[in-house]
Structures are given as structure tokens and as C-alpha cells.
Design an enzyme around this catalytic site. Structure first.
Site, PDB file in Angstrom:
ATOM      1  N   GLU A   1      44.851  25.541  38.472  1.00  0.00           N
ATOM      2  CA  GLU A   1      45.450  26.411  37.444  1.00  0.00           C
ATOM      3  C   GLU A   1      46.913  26.043  37.204  1.00  0.00           C
ATOM      4  OE1 GLU A   1      45.009  30.583  38.490  1.00  0.00           O
ATOM      5  OE2 GLU A   1      46.993  30.964  37.657  1.00  0.00           O
TER       6      GLU A   1
ATOM      7  N   GLY B   1      41.249  46.645  43.717  1.00  0.00           N
ATOM      8  CA  GLY B   1      40.356  47.401  44.590  1.00  0.00           C
ATOM      9  C   GLY B   1      39.677  48.548  43.847  1.00  0.00           C
TER      10      GLY B   1
ATOM     11  N   ASP C   1      42.935  54.478  50.919  1.00  0.00           N
ATOM     12  CA  ASP C   1      44.194  53.819  50.580  1.00  0.00           C
ATOM     13  C   ASP C   1      45.299  54.653  51.227  1.00  0.00           C
ATOM     14  OD1 ASP C   1      45.180  51.757  48.075  1.00  0.00           O
ATOM     15  OD2 ASP C   1      46.669  53.135  48.888  1.00  0.00           O
TER      16      ASP C   1
ATOM     17  N   LYS D   1      38.841  29.120  46.219  1.00  0.00           N
ATOM     18  CA  LYS D   1      39.727  29.878  45.337  1.00  0.00           C
ATOM     19  C   LYS D   1      41.152  29.300  45.364  1.00  0.00           C
ATOM     20  CE  LYS D   1      41.241  33.378  42.852  1.00  0.00           C
ATOM     21  NZ  LYS D   1      42.608  33.622  43.255  1.00  0.00           N
TER      22      LYS D   1
ATOM     23  N   HIS E   1      41.211  26.303  43.226  1.00  0.00           N
ATOM     24  CA  HIS E   1      41.165  26.852  41.862  1.00  0.00           C
ATOM     25  C   HIS E   1      42.570  27.172  41.374  1.00  0.00           C
ATOM     26  CE1 HIS E   1      41.173  30.468  39.253  1.00  0.00           C
ATOM     27  NE2 HIS E   1      40.032  30.026  38.756  1.00  0.00           N
TER      28      HIS E   1
END
Lengths: 328, 328, 328, 328
Positions: free
Chosen positions: C199, C12, C30, C192, C195
């Protein structure tokens, strides 16, 4: 005991008849009026719907739902849930996903009713031979319907007792009679689900083995290493004292005896949801299950001619041929 | 240096030309006289056969065999072995099985000659970019031909050095130049063999991933969980800073850019022997290799419509349907 | 543009800083006040909570949630959903399950707000190099935040363009810039997720290959078939022009360069949810994925000493030894 | 008939005794003189070595070699081959690799002798119950020793005939008696080898299923989805009319009945060569065999704490953490 049975297909009708033979009273309902009539002619009380069944069962009542998993079962359990109350017992004898059982049991419990899930193996032979049953649910409810379960179970028959279990079996004979109370709601279908996952693995092990036997005749092999094996006889001889004898091998032997080439089959193999759910469970538990998964995937693969992934492999291989620069 | 090259296919001719560019003298032979003539016109000395090559190389000589694995390589190495003697070096640049290398090296050693096996990755781009080489054989022999290997290797190019290797690479730069002396005879082809085994695994990982992406458009999924994904763009974006970027992904992106449906490919995927030998090696070492094996088997499976095993599954399932007694 | 960022961990904070460098205005929050202060000192507007962020962003606002998947993200999206309205855009940059995205997008849409899911690969290097992003959501919303995405993306850099895509990339350069609009809400995280599934497969292919290389030194092999291979150099040479070069191989080379024995690692390997979800997706689509599954299961297996299943195998083998009758 | 038996371990002695009970004459030899004496006291003719056996058998003679596969069998067959001649029959009842059978049969044929390979399943119960046998070799030789095979086979016993085979079995009852002539030399051991490959697959399917059942009690699962299942009762109930009943399940039930935790077993599982050879055969035939291979690899994996590959995965994951540049 008095029991209502909803769903009079081959399994449901078999259950009803086996119960009646054992002296139980069956109130029967199916959307198919002929199915109801057929059972009524064998001694069941015909019901025209769930309300009618309730009237004829009295309260509290025992309802055995024997419908396809998914919407038909869900809708019926929901409908019974709408009117049921303290002391009622709803049994799902189908192949529901066990998390649905857990949810339904909670919903029924709020009304004072109890839910029992019964995973059943044995298929069309159950009427004559009995059903192997894995039962989940509240202990009191399961104990209450024990006469039903005992009547449906195969009993010890000619299968030898397991050495080392004699004392336990004398105390509680249910397992060796062919049914168990596996645990709370959902546990019955969970055990049945894993049973089916194992079944896929066993079947695929035989399938691969016979594939290797058959492939040994391939003319791509050196001539003196080729064998034109008689698969039919091999299946038969393995039934006779080998360590891989099993009921699935018996089926294999029968199938091959009819036609060694199995020409009537295309080899496009269906899977029910239970194989998939078993892998889901394995992943939730972080348990490796390579064999059960490979067995499931072999069925997926049997239903497509070529995967897109196969084509992608070809495309990459084509790329090696000079149409792209090497990394540098 | 002076070197004889037997086999002037795409790889052999590329090697010969790259060596001549680096100032080495090449004596060239191929069964195809036109291939010899083409190379002679680029400056190679043409040889009409192995005897002629020997005469033109002098003794001791260096012979690079660049032929298909199996019989062609075996016969040529045997033929050279028949006349070779002290100081001769025979290089097998093809894809031989490493146990053949071990055997051949022993046979040649009895005559005072040495055998070097060179596993080569890089394909048709090697002429321009250099060949990644894994070399097995006697250290003195490998050191002797180092100028040859250095000329063929890609060199460091634009690929960054690996952090932590700087001191070692400054001392012995061969690995970062793109070639290694992997060990005694056979070690070069062994490493290249495992390289190809890994390659199959990597390719299949991409293949399955793209299969899952493509399958997400299936109308069997709930409508709001369907995605009609652009695989071409996905391959491209993954090349850009993702952790799965690779040269094989580059090839995938190129293939999909030409045709997202890969319609020119049937999806029947060949395999060379090296994938199989890798699994053999894993089993000899008792090393589990589920991914590499599954990748190999996916290729086998891609080449049959339905396995006999699939049909056997169907036959067993048919047997469930009531045509056989349950075990009792 | 003005954007609120909730969650200032490594990812972030990197996103916030990269956006500010590109001239965007960041309102940062945060739970950790020091994280907020650190970012404020770099030019961000500090927010003390979601309400404060809303006040400082104005309406409609853009909220980028960069929190761990699961409860933290769910609670924050829910909280924003409670006050958001027409025109607000809520971005989930974490690793949420894509079905959660679909659900959340529907819930937000009822209030006139839009939900965008951004799957991100690139990790800690994203601040300097940019993030590879796969984006799901309403097209207008994704187009609206395009300046944000363009600033975060790596850009084309030194990675060559893919031949055959030039025209398409000139028209819409996003993919080659390192981000794509993959489809409706959920599509970004779905891509993702796959993905990451790939991986795992790639990693396991390398792992098995190096296992086989290492095992070749085993003294259980015949002495002349043993090789004591230098894995460090092998990883390095494969980076140099071989077809299995990749970023994961670069990491392998670095790891081995530090310590060829990898002695600092126990070999107990974690997995995030995404590998599991990928297999779930494969099963929902009925796509065989043996390699991706085997890779996932290898991680599960790495975390137990002995499975109960292993013990069961031993028990069966013990049973062969004479303690049970053969079937007859 | 008169037969020499070399190797009087549990299997060899069992075979000798079963033959003597059926009225055959046995000449027995073992390196262990006590084993010979024990058998002689049961009626066998003791032999002090191969030459003595030959003298006592007369020519031509039948030699049954019942020794461990590999060197012991090879040396004995070679020794018999040195003196044998026309009409002699050498039977290998052990677990030889089938390609060794093919080679030996050729060598013996040059001397006029014949080689028969007998793959045997049934273990220590064979003496009482008979041995399931798969036989390879010259038809005349196999027919000649039929009285021997018939005496060793289990016979039809209580196992039902396979529907559809009645006519064939009435014509040639060998398969249903528990032995077959599978094909030429090597075919017997080949079929037995695949049998063992299947056995591994079946065992692993059960192992994984019970692992999933056991894992369902994990406290990592949501509390209302946990079941503390009684595996002992589950194994028992599955023996009772379920489709996965088998002899291996009987063994499982016995093992669990002794100790549901199987605490006496470490879970380090051996494999004989036959599982590996089965995969070799599959690869030679290009037959995918994911289940059989995964079963074999599970055994390899059970014998190591952590693979080097696992550590490599950890090293790569460590590399993600910022210690290496992303590809750009």
C-alpha cells in the site's frame, strides 16, 4: 598490561602480536591448539581453556574475545560471565550486534564485571599498521584498558591532522591516534555498524559509476556517442587529486589493474549483518537512508538470477495483452 | 465525421471499428494491404497511400496516425505535413515523446494545420470497452474532433461517479466519460507518459510484496518463522475489499491462478521509453521520484545476469583480504 | 456462535454489529462503559471485565481482541492467557507484529488454548461492506470460527470472479468471499503486514506521478514545455478504463475534487509499524525491495524540515571552496 | 608553448598561473579588464578580445576556454569557430555536457580545427597542487597539448603507485601523473560527469550514516538504546586506518570540527547538471543506478519543505477514514 585473548584467527593473532610488541603480556587461547602454539612460540602464555586462562591472568582479569559474531561470541561471553566477578573486564572485539552488547553489559554488571565492545576496522593490515577502533563501555573500564587500545591503534602516522581540532587533539589525542570511546556499552559496535553501512554505500556509488562508464561502449547507443573507455586508467587518474579519491578507490584501481574485465569475479556479492542492522537502526530512528538501503539491496539482488517479482511483472504485462477485461 | 486512419494494427483497427460502429466514416491505410482489405470489408474506405487518403478525405481532413513511436510516426507526420494546409488536423494516437509533439505542432502550424496528440490507455480491450484518452493540442482542434473522441471513450459505464465532482461533470462530462483535453500540443502524451511511469511503480510495489511473501518460505529463516503462503489466494483475497485492490492486482490474480510459480516467465522485463522519459521529466523539474526510478531500474536489472558493478564490489571486497595496504 | 469482543472502538464495534446482524451472540467489553452500553442497546451482552466475559461466554470461549497493537493487545492477551484453558480460542484482530503472534500462540498452546491472528483491511466501511481478512492459526481453530469469519467477510458482491479460479473457488470459496486461512499463527498478520507495505508503495507511486504532473507548470522550464495541468481531471480520467485504476486512485480523485491544491494538508505523513516490519522481513529474507523502502523513507522525510545529512552535504560542499587541501 | 586562455575566474587564473610557472606563454582575456590586468602583471600577455588574442597567438593557435558551461562557453566556442582554421585547437576546460562537445568537435573539424574537452577536478587548490584532468578529443591534438596538460597535472606526489600498474605507468605515465586521454571528443567531459555522479553518491552515503549516528540520541528510542555520540570524533577516527577514509571524509571531519551541529548550514543542497546527466546516461545505457539517483533526489528533496506528493499521501490517508466507499 596482562590480557587474555580468546580466538587466534587472523585478527586475534594480529592483535596479540601487536600487543606483545608493545610490551604487554598475552595469555592466549583458541580451540585450535596449533594456533595457540604458534602464538606461544612468539612469547604468549598458552592457555588450555577459559579456566586455565583465568588462573594465568589472575583476578581481576582482562579478557579480549575475538571470535565470529553470533553463537561463538555469545557462548564465550556467557562462559566468562559464569565465573567472572568484581573488576573483571570482558572485551568483545568482534562484530556483535550492539543490542547484544547492551544486554551482556547488564548481565556482567550484576556480577561486578564490566563489558567493553570494540568495533575494529583495518583487517589484516592491523598487525603492521594498527587498528582503527570504536569503543563502547563504562568509562572507567575503557580508561583502564587505554594502554591496550593505544598499543593497537595506528597512531597519527602520515595522515595530516584535521584543521580546527588541534586544541582538542592535544588535550585528548585518542581520536587522531585512531581510537575513540564512543559511549556506553554497545556504542562502539553501533558506530562500527554504521561505518560498515556507509562502506556499502560508498562501494555501490563507485560500482554504479563504473557500470555507467563501461556501458558507454554499448552498441545500442548511437555510434558517435559511444566511448570505449579505459576503466583502469580512469580509476588511477581519479586517485590523483580528484575529490572522489579514497581508500576504496585505491582498491578499485588495484582490482582493475589486475584485470580490466574483472573476469575472475562472478558478481555475486555477500553482505554481513551490519548493513542490514544499519537499515534497522535507520528505521527505528525514522531516518531516511535511501542510498545505504539501495546499496544493501544491490547485494541481495546480485545473488539471484531472477526474482519472483520480475516474473510477476512479466505476468502482469502478459495480462495486458488481451487476456483479461479492462476495469469498467 | 470523416477520418483517415494510418496504421491498422490491433490498436488502429480497433479504433477504426469503434468509430464506424458509432457512425463515423473511416478512410483506412496501412502498408499491409490485407489489413486494409479486412477493414474495408467492415465498411471502411480503403486508401492506397497518403495521397489517395487525402483525395478520399477531401480538404480539410482529419488524419489519425496510429503507428509505433519513433521513425514510423515521425515519417508519416512529416509526409502529411508536406501536403497539408489550413484546417487539416493531424492526430498522433501513439506513444510519441511529448517534445516531439511540441515540435511537430509548431511545424504544422506554419502551414495552417493543427496537431493533436492522444495518449491512450486501454489496449486491446478498447474496441469493446473504449479507450481512456489524454489529449493535447489547440482547443479549437480538440473541440472539433470531440465526436471522434466521445465515440472512442469508454463512457461512464458502471464505475461510480467521484463524489464532489458532480457539478463539474454535469457541466463538462469528458473526464468522467474517459477523455480529457489536457493542454496544448504535447500535454496529452505527457500525461500518458506519467501514467506509464506510475504504472511501473505500482507494478513494482506488487512485485516486491509478492517477492517478500514468497521468500517467507525460505529455509534460511528460523523454522517457526517460515510460512509457505498461497500467493494465488492472497492475490484473490486482496481483490475483495482491501485498500490495495486495483486492475493490476486483478491481472496478478489471474496470472497466479494459472500458475502459482509463474514458471512460463523468465523474469526478464522490458520497458518502453515512457518510464525513462518520466524520470527525465522529474529531473528537469527537480522532483524526487525514488519509487518510479527504482521501478524502472528493477527492469533494467532484470535483464542482466550480473552487472559489472557487482563484480567491482567483489573486487573491492577481495582487496580487503590483505592484498593492499590500508590507508595510513 | 457466541463470541466475546474486547475493544469497542470503531473497528471493534463494527465487527460486533456485523456479527449480531448475522445472528451471532456477542459479549462485549471495553474500558469505556459508554461504548459497552451503546453496544448492549444494540443487543450485545455487556461484560464488566474479562472475568465477567468469561462467565458469560462459558468455557471454552472465543475471545476477539480488537485493541491497538503493542501494550494494550499484549496485556489483554496475557490476561486471557492467565485463565484460559483447553478449547479456548483467542483472536487478535488488530495489527500485531507477527512474531508476537508466534510467541503468544506457543504460550497459549501450553494451556491447551489456541491463538488466531486476523489481519483486517477495510476500515470503517467494514460494518456495511464487510472486512477483507487474512487469518493465521491452527487449522482446527480457524475452521471452528469459520461462521464468524464468513459473517464478517464482504462476500463476492459485484467484483467479478477471477478467470481460472472457478473450480478452486467452487471447492473452497473463502478467498473470493474475502478471507483466507493464510497459515499458522502469525501468517495472517504477516500477510496483512506485506499488504500495508505494498500500500505504501502504491501510494508513493501515485504521489510521485502527481508531483511530476504538478511540477510541469514550473517557470523554471522552457516556456513552451510548460503545462498547467488539471490534476483533478487527470485523476478522474485515469479511473476510466486506464491500467492504473485502483481504489487508491479513487481516493486521489476524491481528494483532488475537493481541492486541487490539497491546501488543508501539510504533507507530514505518518507511518504505522507495518511498513517498517515489511522492510525488516525483506531484509531477513534477503529480498531487494527498493520501491517499498523508498515509499517508507519518503514518509520519514516528509516529517523533517532538513535532515542533518543535508547539512553535512552543505558542509562538504563548503569544504570544496578552498578551505581544505586537496588530497595529494 | 603559447596558449590563449579565455575566462580568468578562479579556475582560469589558476590554470594560467600554473602554466606560466612551468614556462608556458599565456595570452589572457576576460570580460573583466581587472582580471586581465592582474594576470598581465604576473607575466601574461593581455588580450582585449578574441581577435586580439588570435593576433597575439598567431596561427595555428591553442585556445583554452574556461567559462561557465552553457551559454558563455557555447558563445565563445562559436565565436572562435567563426575565425579558426587548420591546426587551431579549441579546449573547453569547463563542465560542458559531453554531447555538446561531440557536436562542437564536428563543427570545428569541418574547418580543419580540433576540439579538446578537459574535465577537471581539483578546484581552487589546483594552482598549487595541480589539476586532475580527463581529456577527450583527437589523439594528435591531445598529444600536441601534452606539455600543457603535464604542467597542469598534479604529478605523482606522495600518493603511492598502484601495485600492478608499474609497467604500464612506466610506459605511459599520464594516469599516475593525474591526467588521461579518455577518448574522442566528449569522452573527457563524460568521464568527469560520471565522476561527479559518483561524488554525489559518496557524499550521500556519509550524510545518511551521520544522520543515523545523530538520530541515535533521539528520545523516541528506548532509554538504554540511546547514544549521544560525538560525531566530530567519529569522523576523525574513521580517517585513521578505516576502510571508509577518503578526501570527502576529511572534509566532513573539518566541517564537524568547526561546529558539530553544522548550525551555519540550512541543509538546502544545490546540484550541478552533472548528477542529472549521469542518470540520463545510465538510462540511455539501461544501467540501474539506484544509489546515484537516490543521492541526486535527496538534493532535490532538500530544497522543498513539503512536496505536493506528500500532501497527496495525506489526502489518501484522509480518504481511508470513512469518506469514501471501499471497493466492492
Amino acid at each position: 598490561m596482562k590480557i587474555g585473548i580468546i580466538g587466534l584467527g587472523r585478527m586475534g593473532a594480529g592483535i596479540a602480536r601487536r600487543l606483545m610488541r608493545a610490551g604487554h603480556e598475552v595469555v592466549a587461547f583458541d580451540r585450535d591448539e596449533q594456533a595457540v602454539a604458534a602464538l606461544a612460540s612468539d612469547g604468549a602464555v598458552a592457555a588450555s581453556g577459559l579456566d586455565d586462562m583465568r588462573a594465568k591472568l589472575g583476578t581481576p582479569g582482562i579478557y579480549w574475545v575475538m571470535l565470529p559474531a553470533g553463537d561463538p561470541t555469545e557462548q564465550t561471553v556467557t562462559a566468562i560471565g559464569a565465573f567472572c566477578g568484581t573488576g573483571d573486564i570482558v572485551i568483545d572485539g568482534g562484530n556483535s550486534f550492539y543490542k547484544d552488547d547492551i544486554r551482556r553489559a547488564k548481565a556482567l554488571a550484576e556480577k561486578g564485571a564490566r563489558y567493553v565492545d570494540v568495533g575494529t576496522s583495518g583487517g589484516v593490515w592491523g598487525l603492521e599498521r594498527g587498528f582503527c577502533m570504536m569503543v563502547g563501555g563504562d568509562k572507567a573500564a575503557v580508561d583502564h584498558i587505554d594502554p591496550i587500545l593505544a598499543a593497537l591503534a595506528p597512531g597519527i602516522g602520515t595522515i595530516p591532522r584535521t584543521p580546527g581540532r588541534e586544541a582538542a587533539d592535544n588535550e585528548d589525542p585518542r581520536a587522531e591516534q585512531g581510537y575513540i570511546h564512543a559511549g556506553p556499552a554497545g556504542a562502539g559496535h553501533f558506530v562500527k555498524m554504521v561505518h560498515n553501512g556507509i562502506e556499502y554505500g560508498l562501494m555501490q556509488a563507485y560500482a554504479e559509476g563504473f557500470d555507467i562508464l563501461k556501458g558507454k561502449a554499448s552498441d545500442k547507443l548511437p555510434e558517435d556517442e559511444r566511448f570505449d573507455l579505459n576503466l583502469t586508467d580512469i580509476a588511477e587518474v581519479w586517485r590523483r587529486g580528484s575529490v572522489i579519491s579514497s581508500w576504496l578507490l585505491d582498491l578499485t584501481a588495484i582490482g582493475l589493474a589486475k584485470d580490466q574485465d574483472l573476469a575472475q569475479f562472478t558478481g555475486s556479492v555477500a553482505d554481513s549483518g551490519e548493513g542490514q542492522w544499519t537499515i534497522d537502526a535507520a528505521m527505528e530512528e525514522k531516518v531516511p537512508a535511501n542510498v545505504l538501503t539501495a546499496a544493501l539491496f544491490a547485494r541481495y539482488r546480485s545473488r539471484v538470477d531472477h526474482t519472483f517479482g520480475d516474473k510477476l511483472l512479466s505476468a502482469m504485462r502478459f495480462g495486458f495483452g488481451g487476456h483479461v477485461e479492462m476495469p469498467q
